[in-house]
Design a protein around this motif. Structure first.
Motif, mmCIF file in Angstrom:
data_model
loop_
_atom_site.group_PDB
_atom_site.id
_atom_site.type_symbol
_atom_site.label_atom_id
_atom_site.label_comp_id
_atom_site.label_asym_id
_atom_site.label_seq_id
_atom_site.Cartn_x
_atom_site.Cartn_y
_atom_site.Cartn_z
ATOM 1 N N ALA A 85 0.835 -1.206 0.000
ATOM 2 C CA ALA A 85 0.000 0.000 0.000
ATOM 3 C C ALA A 85 0.870 1.256 0.000
ATOM 4 C CB ALA A 85 -0.936 -0.007 1.204
ATOM 5 N N ALA A 86 2.058 1.165 0.602
ATOM 6 C CA ALA A 86 2.936 2.336 0.665
ATOM 7 C C ALA A 86 3.685 2.579 -0.639
ATOM 8 C CB ALA A 86 3.938 2.171 1.816
ATOM 9 N N TYR A 87 4.040 1.514 -1.363
ATOM 10 C CA TYR A 87 4.958 1.688 -2.495
ATOM 11 C C TYR A 87 4.440 1.256 -3.863
ATOM 12 C CZ TYR A 87 8.070 2.153 1.490
ATOM 13 O OH TYR A 87 8.637 2.543 2.673
ATOM 14 N N ALA A 88 3.323 0.544 -3.919
ATOM 15 C CA ALA A 88 2.898 0.020 -5.230
ATOM 16 C C ALA A 88 2.474 1.127 -6.189
ATOM 17 C CB ALA A 88 1.777 -1.010 -5.065
ATOM 18 N N HIS A 89 2.202 2.311 -5.646
ATOM 19 C CA HIS A 89 1.843 3.425 -6.544
ATOM 20 C C HIS A 89 3.019 3.800 -7.445
ATOM 21 C CE1 HIS A 89 4.188 6.507 -4.421
ATOM 22 N NE2 HIS A 89 3.975 5.741 -3.367
ATOM 23 N N GLU A 90 4.225 3.315 -7.098
ATOM 24 C CA GLU A 90 5.396 3.625 -7.933
ATOM 25 C C GLU A 90 5.391 2.807 -9.234
ATOM 26 O OE1 GLU A 90 8.648 2.954 -5.189
ATOM 27 O OE2 GLU A 90 8.161 4.756 -4.015
ATOM 28 N N MET A 91 4.502 1.839 -9.338
ATOM 29 C CA MET A 91 4.402 1.011 -10.554
ATOM 30 C C MET A 91 3.506 1.714 -11.579
ATOM 31 S SD MET A 91 2.894 -2.913 -10.864
ATOM 32 C CE MET A 91 1.381 -2.598 -9.955
ATOM 33 N N THR A 92 4.015 1.861 -12.801
ATOM 34 C CA THR A 92 3.219 2.461 -13.875
ATOM 35 C C THR A 92 2.305 1.391 -14.468
ATOM 36 O OG1 THR A 92 5.162 3.767 -14.410
ATOM 37 C CG2 THR A 92 3.382 3.752 -16.039
ATOM 38 N N ILE A 93 1.011 1.658 -14.514
ATOM 39 C CA ILE A 93 0.100 0.631 -15.065
ATOM 40 C C ILE A 93 -0.618 1.111 -16.329
ATOM 41 C CG2 ILE A 93 -0.234 -0.528 -12.853
ATOM 42 C CD1 ILE A 93 -3.013 0.899 -12.770
ATOM 43 N N ASP A 94 -0.221 2.273 -16.833
ATOM 44 C CA ASP A 94 -0.838 2.772 -18.058
ATOM 45 C C ASP A 94 0.258 3.346 -18.927
ATOM 46 O OD1 ASP A 94 -2.546 3.703 -19.964
ATOM 47 O OD2 ASP A 94 -3.206 5.467 -18.809
ATOM 48 N N PRO A 95 0.579 2.774 -20.076
ATOM 49 C CA PRO A 95 -0.151 1.686 -20.729
ATOM 50 C C PRO A 95 0.178 0.321 -20.126
ATOM 51 C CG PRO A 95 1.766 2.284 -22.027
ATOM 52 C CD PRO A 95 1.749 3.216 -20.855
ATOM 53 N N TRP A 96 -0.637 -0.660 -20.458
ATOM 54 C CA TRP A 96 -0.426 -2.020 -19.973
ATOM 55 C C TRP A 96 -0.779 -2.993 -21.091
ATOM 56 C CZ3 TRP A 96 1.494 -3.189 -15.170
ATOM 57 C CH2 TRP A 96 1.526 -4.541 -14.815
ATOM 58 N N ALA A 97 0.044 -4.001 -21.249
ATOM 59 C CA ALA A 97 -0.263 -5.015 -22.262
ATOM 60 C C ALA A 97 -0.088 -6.403 -21.667
ATOM 61 C CB ALA A 97 0.666 -4.841 -23.464
ATOM 62 N N VAL A 98 -0.847 -7.341 -22.141
ATOM 63 C CA VAL A 98 -0.736 -8.734 -21.694
ATOM 64 C C VAL A 98 -0.494 -9.598 -22.932
ATOM 65 C CG1 VAL A 98 -1.851 -10.657 -20.501
ATOM 66 C CG2 VAL A 98 -2.379 -8.294 -19.818
ATOM 67 N N LYS A 99 0.646 -10.290 -22.927
ATOM 68 C CA LYS A 99 0.961 -11.170 -24.049
ATOM 69 C C LYS A 99 0.391 -12.559 -23.758
ATOM 70 C CE LYS A 99 5.006 -12.756 -26.622
ATOM 71 N NZ LYS A 99 6.457 -12.682 -26.734
ATOM 72 N N VAL A 100 -0.372 -13.084 -24.695
ATOM 73 C CA VAL A 100 -0.904 -14.440 -24.518
ATOM 74 C C VAL A 100 -0.323 -15.281 -25.646
ATOM 75 C CG1 VAL A 100 -2.964 -15.837 -24.133
ATOM 76 C CG2 VAL A 100 -3.026 -13.390 -23.624
ATOM 77 N N ASP A 101 0.507 -16.257 -25.275
ATOM 78 C CA ASP A 101 1.221 -16.997 -26.325
ATOM 79 C C ASP A 101 1.443 -18.451 -25.931
ATOM 80 O OD1 ASP A 101 3.127 -16.602 -24.356
ATOM 81 O OD2 ASP A 101 4.700 -15.956 -25.710
ATOM 82 N N GLY A 102 2.309 -19.118 -26.675
ATOM 83 C CA GLY A 102 2.561 -20.537 -26.418
ATOM 84 C C GLY A 102 1.670 -21.391 -27.305
ATOM 85 N N LEU A 103 1.109 -22.442 -26.726
ATOM 86 C CA LEU A 103 0.328 -23.398 -27.511
ATOM 87 C C LEU A 103 -1.094 -22.894 -27.754
ATOM 88 C CD1 LEU A 103 1.653 -26.634 -25.744
ATOM 89 C CD2 LEU A 103 2.409 -25.632 -27.923
ATOM 90 N N VAL A 104 -1.191 -21.862 -28.579
ATOM 91 C CA VAL A 104 -2.498 -21.286 -28.937
ATOM 92 C C VAL A 104 -2.546 -21.058 -30.444
ATOM 93 C CG1 VAL A 104 -2.812 -20.099 -26.721
ATOM 94 C CG2 VAL A 104 -1.696 -18.898 -28.610
ATOM 95 N N LYS A 105 -3.764 -20.962 -30.944
ATOM 96 C CA LYS A 105 -3.920 -20.730 -32.379
ATOM 97 C C LYS A 105 -3.599 -19.278 -32.731
ATOM 98 C CE LYS A 105 -7.418 -22.224 -35.669
ATOM 99 N NZ LYS A 105 -8.837 -22.622 -35.706
ATOM 100 N N ASN A 106 -4.058 -18.357 -31.868
ATOM 101 C CA ASN A 106 -3.884 -16.936 -32.178
ATOM 102 C C ASN A 106 -3.067 -16.218 -31.104
ATOM 103 O OD1 ASN A 106 -6.006 -17.458 -34.125
ATOM 104 N ND2 ASN A 106 -7.446 -17.246 -32.410
#
Ligand code: MTE
Length: 314
Positions: A85-106
């Protein structure tokens, strides 16, 4: 009318669609501003209507919002419960991307708005049981992981889902600590059939608002029948694999933390009992100790483990 629900989610755990509609609208409308909690603040009438201080539909008092947001485990920001709660505001969350990969079609890298598009949000009130033997009851906002996996179409060979948290040491003071023995990034995993279970969700909000950074903004896993460490925060990568993926706590101490980590009152942690838990808020004078339930009370997941020795596969 209720949101069309999977058969094994209790109706009482799902918020009526009318209530949800407004939430969806502002999540959609303010998609680009997901990073800003204020942009997504719910109308106060909605909150009053929900009565967050009242007892929740699973029949157990909800944890006061302030406790859920200031008593956290997020080792990237330190090991003390108050560090996130004291320090997590130091993390930038915008922009944010999530890579979904591995054994998938797309294979795809989703911007957060893109990831959420076309997915209905639901409110799920779940117990959260930490392996340290404390617990809370939290109203999450999210959606079944399966809905995201359906977008990328896992291949028949995919058997596991591996998750990874952001690792950006310049913004995560806990990762810079000389005392940290964790090999960052924090990683977790589920079997694919566990991930596809309707109770397993990706959450983007709690208590009717977006997730605060300390609780895993902008997107985290919530698997209510497993110990809390499985519910990995601030996810940047989801990979489908055919092998059991490594997980942070198992790598650190395999004899204490297994891959499965299902809540189980009959299998003690080597250093303490798991038969009961402290339901927060609790104090020295009012410990609020309650019995721990198999699968944290979500017995409907038992068929996932039919025939498995849960003492050995802890
Ligand atoms: N995810 C990351 N990336 N780092 C962590 O240290 N801690 C886990 C889990 N997810 C953790 C994490 C543990 S031990 C618990 S109990 C829950 O987050 C706590 O979630 P909460 O702080 O939202 O209650």
């Amino acid at each position: 009318m209720l949101i069309k629900k999977p058969s094994d989610v209790r109706p009482s755990e799902i918020t009526p669609r009318e209530v949800y509609q407004s939430r969806r609208q502002f999540i959609a409308g303010a998609g680009a501003a997901l990073a800003s909690a204020s942009a997504l603040a719910l109308p106060s009438a909605w909150l009053d209507e929900r009565g967050y201080r009242a007892d929740d539909p699973i029949g157990e008092a909800m944890t006061p919002e302030a406790d859920a947001k200031r008593y956290n485990n997020f080792y990237e920001f330190g090991t003390d419960k108050s560090d996130p709660a004291a320090y997590a505001h130091e993390m930038t969350i915008d922009p944010w991307a999530v890579k979904v990969d591995g054994l998938v079609k797309n294979e795809k890298t989703f911007g957060i708005e893109d990831l959420l598009s076309g997915i209905d949000m639901e409110e799920r009130i779940y117990r959260l049981r930490c392996v340290e033997a404390w617990s809370m009851v939290i109203p999450w906002i999210g959606f079944p992981i399966k809905k995201l996996l359906d977008k990328v179409e896992p291949l028949g060979s995919a058997k596991y889902v591996a998750f990874e948290t952001l690792f950006r040491s310049s913004e995560m003071r806990g990762t810079r600590s000389l005392f940290s023995s964790i090999d960052w990034p924090y990683v977790e995993g589920l079997r694919l059939d566990e991930a596809n279970h309707p109770l397993a969700i990706l959450a983007i909000g709690m208590y009717g608002d977006v997730l605060p950074n300390q609780n895993g903004a902008p997107i985290r896993l919530v698997v209510p029948w497993k110990y809390g460490f499985k519910s990995i925060k601030s996810i940047v990568r989801i990979r489908l694999t055919d092998k059991e993926p490594p997980t942070t706590w198992n790598l650190l101490q395999p004899s204490e933390y297994g891959f499965y980590a299902n809540v189980n009152p009959t299998v003690d942690h080597p250093r303490w009992s798991q038969a009961s838990e402290r339901r927060l808020p609790s104090s020295l004078f009012d410990p609020n100790r309650i019995a721990t339930r198999m699968f944290n009370g979500y017995e409907e997941v038992a068929p996932l483990y039919a025939g498995m020795n849960l003492r050995r596969r802890y």
